[in-house]
Design a protein around this motif. Structure first.
Motif, PDB file in Angstrom:
ATOM      1  N   GLY A   5      -2.164  14.435  -7.801  1.00 34.42           N
ATOM      2  CA  GLY A   5      -2.485  15.859  -7.893  1.00 34.42           C
ATOM      3  C   GLY A   5      -3.956  16.118  -7.625  1.00 34.42           C
ATOM      4  O   GLY A   5      -4.328  17.062  -6.932  1.00 34.42           O
ATOM      5  N   SER A   6      -4.874  15.312  -8.204  1.00 31.53           N
ATOM      6  CA  SER A   6      -6.315  15.491  -7.956  1.00 31.53           C
ATOM      7  C   SER A   6      -6.667  15.249  -6.507  1.00 31.53           C
ATOM      8  O   SER A   6      -7.505  15.937  -5.927  1.00 31.53           O
ATOM      9  CB  SER A   6      -7.100  14.543  -8.871  1.00 31.53           C
ATOM     10  N   LEU A   7      -5.966  14.276  -5.893  1.00 30.15           N
ATOM     11  CA  LEU A   7      -6.209  13.991  -4.483  1.00 30.15           C
ATOM     12  C   LEU A   7      -5.795  15.172  -3.614  1.00 30.15           C
ATOM     13  O   LEU A   7      -6.520  15.574  -2.689  1.00 30.15           O
ATOM     14  CB  LEU A   7      -5.463  12.729  -4.069  1.00 30.15           C
ATOM     15  N   GLN A   8      -4.631  15.755  -3.909  1.00 29.19           N
ATOM     16  CA  GLN A   8      -4.192  16.932  -3.161  1.00 29.19           C
ATOM     17  C   GLN A   8      -5.161  18.106  -3.360  1.00 29.19           C
ATOM     18  O   GLN A   8      -5.478  18.860  -2.419  1.00 29.19           O
ATOM     19  CB  GLN A   8      -2.773  17.334  -3.588  1.00 29.19           C
ATOM     20  N   PRO A  23      -2.390  19.214   9.457  1.00 27.94           N
ATOM     21  CA  PRO A  23      -0.953  19.513   9.183  1.00 27.94           C
ATOM     22  C   PRO A  23      -0.614  19.308   7.710  1.00 27.94           C
ATOM     23  O   PRO A  23      -1.150  18.416   7.060  1.00 27.94           O
ATOM     24  CB  PRO A  23      -0.219  18.504  10.065  1.00 27.94           C
ATOM     25  N   VAL A  24       0.264  20.171   7.207  1.00 26.08           N
ATOM     26  CA  VAL A  24       0.655  20.102   5.789  1.00 26.08           C
ATOM     27  C   VAL A  24       1.664  18.978   5.606  1.00 26.08           C
ATOM     28  O   VAL A  24       2.660  18.879   6.343  1.00 26.08           O
ATOM     29  CB  VAL A  24       1.259  21.443   5.329  1.00 26.08           C
ATOM     30  N   ASP A  25       1.417  18.113   4.623  1.00 23.20           N
ATOM     31  CA  ASP A  25       2.319  16.989   4.330  1.00 23.20           C
ATOM     32  C   ASP A  25       3.380  17.459   3.339  1.00 23.20           C
ATOM     33  O   ASP A  25       3.086  17.681   2.155  1.00 23.20           O
ATOM     34  CB  ASP A  25       1.513  15.830   3.752  1.00 23.20           C
ATOM     35  N   ASP A  26       4.609  17.633   3.828  1.00 21.31           N
ATOM     36  CA  ASP A  26       5.714  18.076   2.953  1.00 21.31           C
ATOM     37  C   ASP A  26       6.667  16.940   2.621  1.00 21.31           C
ATOM     38  O   ASP A  26       7.833  17.175   2.292  1.00 21.31           O
ATOM     39  CB  ASP A  26       6.482  19.217   3.623  1.00 21.31           C
ATOM     40  N   SER A  27       6.229  15.717   2.728  1.00 29.08           N
ATOM     41  CA  SER A  27       7.117  14.576   2.407  1.00 29.08           C
ATOM     42  C   SER A  27       7.467  14.570   0.927  1.00 29.08           C
ATOM     43  O   SER A  27       8.596  14.252   0.535  1.00 29.08           O
ATOM     44  CB  SER A  27       6.445  13.253   2.791  1.00 29.08           C
ATOM     45  N   THR A  28       6.488  14.951   0.090  1.00 31.52           N
ATOM     46  CA  THR A  28       6.763  14.974  -1.351  1.00 31.52           C
ATOM     47  C   THR A  28       7.817  16.014  -1.679  1.00 31.52           C
ATOM     48  O   THR A  28       8.734  15.774  -2.493  1.00 31.52           O
ATOM     49  CB  THR A  28       5.467  15.269  -2.121  1.00 31.52           C
ATOM     50  N   ARG A  30      10.133  17.037   0.332  1.00 30.56           N
ATOM     51  CA  ARG A  30      11.431  16.550   0.815  1.00 30.56           C
ATOM     52  C   ARG A  30      12.021  15.513  -0.139  1.00 30.56           C
ATOM     53  O   ARG A  30      13.219  15.507  -0.408  1.00 30.56           O
ATOM     54  CB  ARG A  30      11.260  15.940   2.206  1.00 30.56           C
ATOM     55  N   VAL A  31      11.166  14.659  -0.669  1.00 31.49           N
ATOM     56  CA  VAL A  31      11.652  13.646  -1.635  1.00 31.49           C
ATOM     57  C   VAL A  31      12.190  14.325  -2.881  1.00 31.49           C
ATOM     58  O   VAL A  31      13.261  13.979  -3.405  1.00 31.49           O
ATOM     59  CB  VAL A  31      10.518  12.666  -1.977  1.00 31.49           C
ATOM     60  N   VAL A  32      11.429  15.335  -3.370  1.00 31.81           N
ATOM     61  CA  VAL A  32      11.882  16.050  -4.569  1.00 31.81           C
ATOM     62  C   VAL A  32      13.189  16.777  -4.311  1.00 31.81           C
ATOM     63  O   VAL A  32      14.124  16.774  -5.139  1.00 31.81           O
ATOM     64  CB  VAL A  32      10.776  17.024  -5.039  1.00 31.81           C
ATOM     65  N   GLU A  33      13.267  17.429  -3.134  1.00 35.59           N
ATOM     66  CA  GLU A  33      14.502  18.143  -2.799  1.00 35.59           C
ATOM     67  C   GLU A  33      15.679  17.180  -2.662  1.00 35.59           C
ATOM     68  O   GLU A  33      16.794  17.472  -3.108  1.00 35.59           O
ATOM     69  CB  GLU A  33      14.295  18.927  -1.496  1.00 35.59           C
ATOM     70  N   ARG A  34      15.435  15.994  -2.068  1.00 35.25           N
ATOM     71  CA  ARG A  34      16.513  15.017  -1.928  1.00 35.25           C
ATOM     72  C   ARG A  34      16.976  14.502  -3.288  1.00 35.25           C
ATOM     73  O   ARG A  34      18.178  14.353  -3.550  1.00 35.25           O
ATOM     74  CB  ARG A  34      16.025  13.858  -1.052  1.00 35.25           C
ATOM     75  N   ARG A  35      16.004  14.262  -4.177  1.00 40.07           N
ATOM     76  CA  ARG A  35      16.393  13.810  -5.530  1.00 40.07           C
ATOM     77  C   ARG A  35      17.126  14.902  -6.283  1.00 40.07           C
ATOM     78  O   ARG A  35      18.078  14.638  -7.025  1.00 40.07           O
ATOM     79  CB  ARG A  35      15.129  13.398  -6.305  1.00 40.07           C
ATOM     80  N   ARG A  36      16.638  16.168  -6.110  1.00 40.42           N
ATOM     81  CA  ARG A  36      17.314  17.275  -6.794  1.00 40.42           C
ATOM     82  C   ARG A  36      18.760  17.420  -6.296  1.00 40.42           C
ATOM     83  O   ARG A  36      19.687  17.627  -7.088  1.00 40.42           O
ATOM     84  CB  ARG A  36      16.527  18.568  -6.564  1.00 40.42           C
ATOM     85  N   SER A  37      19.000  17.311  -4.993  1.00 38.77           N
ATOM     86  CA  SER A  37      20.375  17.414  -4.458  1.00 38.77           C
ATOM     87  C   SER A  37      21.232  16.236  -4.906  1.00 38.77           C
ATOM     88  O   SER A  37      22.416  16.399  -5.232  1.00 38.77           O
ATOM     89  CB  SER A  37      20.332  17.487  -2.929  1.00 38.77           C
TER      90      SER A  37
END
Length: 394
Positions: A5-8, A23-28, A30-37
């Protein structure tokens, strides 16, 4: 997570400060969305009562159905490929047979053409030898210029050819004559054998006729002897029957005479009694018995009266016993009814006491429930209290 979080946050400040268009890094995300699904799918699978209780795995069943259909499709495609391969092989074999037949026909045609062109009969050496005169007339090259390979006839050949031909003709005629004589002798021998066979067959036929005649004569003599024997047996049987009838008639007459003269036809009752002696009672001859005497009849009547009186006494005694048993049963029935009444009254008293005790318990239960509802459990839990459980599949 704090470090990430501090790094972001630092990156965001750096981009804002220096206007860097990264570019915005949305990998996190996507990982959260995949875990939520995945968690939602897991909850749907775990909290499904039908799958949990019955144990039906629809995904596995659908996968099996899909695999089965895929396997059937593959088998159909394989069978279709095999059928096409068989058809292609059949067509190739048929075409190969047609090609081989065409090749054989072409080869045969070429061979026939070659024979007609290069191997004619008139061009052969034998034809040259037979037609040496014509061949000699046709030669235009001088003899002095011909080599050894062109020689057709040598010295000494053809001498005595006509005599040899005549000898061969005579020899052929002699061989033909000998063959004809051999055939004639063989035919005569076959005719002689056929004549012998015919005579043998005629002899056998005559012998068979004679044997059949002898057999018929023997059978006729046998039938005559058998008829005579049967006639003798019939006469003997008739004589035996006559003798048997005469014996039966004599026995019947003797029996009639014995019956007429014996004690059987008399009315004397003593004729049926026979004293055996030795102090034993007299025996009765059944064939001469004429009935009972008056003394015997009176004794039988007295015995029957005594038995009737005894039977009446037994019936009276049975009636008395039945009456006594009926009185005893009536007494026992009354006692049982009284006992049932006492038991029913006792049961009624117990039920009344039990009802009073149950009413007392109900009052105590009601008072305790009012205490719990009005004094002890005054803060009731809301729906949010129950919704905090089973919110995760872990």
């Amino acid at each position: 997570m704090l470090y990430v979080g501090s790094l972001q946050t630092g990156l965001l400040e750096f981009v804002t400060m220096y206007k860097v268009d990264l570019p915005v890094d949305d990998s996190t995300e996507r990982v959260v969305e995949r875990r939520r699904s995945a968690e939602t799918a897991r909850k749907a699978r775990i909290f499904n009562s039908r799958l949990r209780v019955i144990g039906i795995d629809s995904d596995a069943l659908n996968q099996q159905v899909h695999e089965k259909n895929h396997q059937q499709n593959m088998e159909k495609q394989r069978d279709k490929a095999f059928d096409n391969l068989r058809l292609s092989h059949d067509e190739a074999l048929l075409q190969q047979d047609i090609n081989e037949k065409e090749k054989r026909a072409a080869l045969q045609s070429d061979l026939t053409q070659y024979w007609a062109t290069y191997q004619r009969v008139e061009d052969s050496r034998d034809a040259d030898l037979k037609c040496d005169l014509k061949r000699a007339l046709r030669i235009t090259i001088p003899e002095s210029e011909l080599g050894p390979a062109s020689m057709q006839m040598f010295e000494g050949e053809g001498i005595g050819e006509e005599q040899k031909r005549k000898e061969q003709i005579k020899m052929t005629e002699r061989d033909l004559r000998a063959q004809k004589e051999d055939n004639e002798r063989r035919r005569m021998r076959e005719n002689h054998q056929a004549m012998l066979v015919g005579k043998e067959l005629v002899y056998q036929d005559l012998r068979g006729v004679q044997l059949r005649a002898l057999e018929e004569e023997c059978a006729k003599a046998t039938r005559i002897a058998l008829d005579n024997y049967n006639q003798a047996l019939a006469a003997e049987q008739a004589e035996k029957l006559k003798e048997q009838r005469r014996r039966e008639e004599r026995e019947n007459l003797d029996e009639i005479w014995h019956t007429a003269t014996s004690d059987m036809m008399t009315e004397c009752a003593e004729a049926a009694e026979r004293g055996p002696g030795g102090g034993r009672p007299p025996q009765v001859l059944t064939d001469r018995w004429k009935g009972m005497s008056p003394e015997q009849l009176s004794a039988i009547h007295r015995e029957r009266d005594a038995q009737r009186r005894e039977k009446q006494r037994q019936r009276d005694q049975e009636k008395f016993l039945e009456a006594a048993l009926a009185m005893q049963r009536l007494k026992l029935t009354k006692e049982a009814e009284e006992e049932e009444k006492r038991a029913a009254e006792l049961t009624r008293q117990k039920r009344i006491e039990l009802d009073q005790y149950n009413m007392l318990l109900a009052k105590e239960q009601q008072a305790h429930q009012e205490y719990l509802n009005k004094k002890l459990y005054t803060n009731k839990p809301t729906k949010d209290y129950f919704n905090q459980f089973n919110t995760s599949s872990r």
